[in-house]
Design an enzyme around this catalytic site. Sequence first.
Site, mmCIF file in Angstrom:
data_model
loop_
_atom_site.group_PDB
_atom_site.id
_atom_site.type_symbol
_atom_site.label_atom_id
_atom_site.label_comp_id
_atom_site.label_asym_id
_atom_site.label_seq_id
_atom_site.Cartn_x
_atom_site.Cartn_y
_atom_site.Cartn_z
ATOM 1 N N LYS A 52 0.840 -1.199 0.000
ATOM 2 C CA LYS A 52 0.000 0.000 0.000
ATOM 3 C C LYS A 52 0.881 1.258 0.000
ATOM 4 O O LYS A 52 0.609 2.215 -0.717
ATOM 5 C CB LYS A 52 -0.955 -0.019 1.204
ATOM 6 N N GLN A 96 -4.938 -1.856 9.259
ATOM 7 C CA GLN A 96 -4.700 -3.156 8.624
ATOM 8 C C GLN A 96 -5.281 -4.265 9.506
ATOM 9 O O GLN A 96 -4.938 -4.374 10.677
ATOM 10 C CB GLN A 96 -3.184 -3.355 8.417
ATOM 11 N N ASP A 119 -11.429 2.092 3.340
ATOM 12 C CA ASP A 119 -11.649 0.650 3.162
ATOM 13 C C ASP A 119 -13.132 0.352 2.889
ATOM 14 O O ASP A 119 -13.470 -0.734 2.442
ATOM 15 C CB ASP A 119 -11.214 -0.109 4.428
#
Length: 282
Positions: A52, A96, A119
């Site tokens: 990322k 995460q 997300d």
Amino acid sequence: MAMRIDGKKISADIKDELKEQVAGLKEKGISVCLAVIQVGNDPASTVYVGNKKKACAYIGIESRAYELPEETTEEELLDLIDQLNKDDSVNGILVQLPIPDHMDEKKVIEAISPKKDVDGFHPQSVGALSIGEPGFVSCTPAGIIQLLKRSGIEIEGKECVVVGRSNIVGKPMAMLLLRENGTVTICHSRTRNLKEVCRRADILVAAIGKPKFFDASYVKDGAVVIDVGIHRNENNKLCGDVDYDSVIDKVSAITPVPGGVGPMTIAMLMHNCVEAALRMNE
Ligand code: NDP
């Protein structure tokens, strides 16, 4: 001959488009910043976070990494999220997953401001998708829609069968296909006659997490098959939920594993970061 849907190429195209867009925003004095929080040092998470950060660097998005030790308390994590929510220079916040067991994942996801929920996991983002309001969409299913559209595959009016009903893949996938005017069926582990239902599909999305589960007997002639699954076999080779060799002569288009759905997830995360910055500067 079946079309091999090239996720690597499509995700690279999207990243290049975003790079240009970010450069244009910079000229107007608008920068894009993603905060990435990792708790603990799970090796797979470290790889995902690294990828990322790399994608951010390529596109010109600033990535701010917060690497917290495993023993971080839930309160400390929630405090950090609160600070980042209030920080106007941060456009997107990503925690995460998975996080350590002593933390409540639901509470952590809900702590992220829906305005920075790149997300797309926050209940407000999920609700917005269901009622057709603007909001962030979970990256993997959003990437699949891009794969279909950019491969010239029409969704409208098609029989779409999604196998898997998780909150991050199956359910948002079904909602997005519905938004594109597909006729959508969702299957799961209690579905009766799974094979028959799958054989109705013009577009079959396989997202159950079982290696090579779907062979030719699940697939209609000429169907488009999207393989979300990702597994490593005993020879350390990647494979999907679909038995690629079994279905390849029957389908009209298919995503390979690797190189299909996988690369799209990060591209769509980057897209959501840019979108977050645009919305903040509206
Ligand atoms: P989950 O385990 O959360 O969900 C699996 C779903 O499949 C459940 O809804 C389950 O049904 C259903 N299911 C399981 N077995 C069967 C079966 N035999 N028949 C019908 N339905 C079944 O998985 P995820 O959605 O998180 O992920 C699915 C796959 O996609 C995994 O392989 C994962 O690694 C991969 N993945 C890939 C990504 C990418 O970027 N390429 C991103 C995210 C996931 P029930 O609800 O009834 O239990």
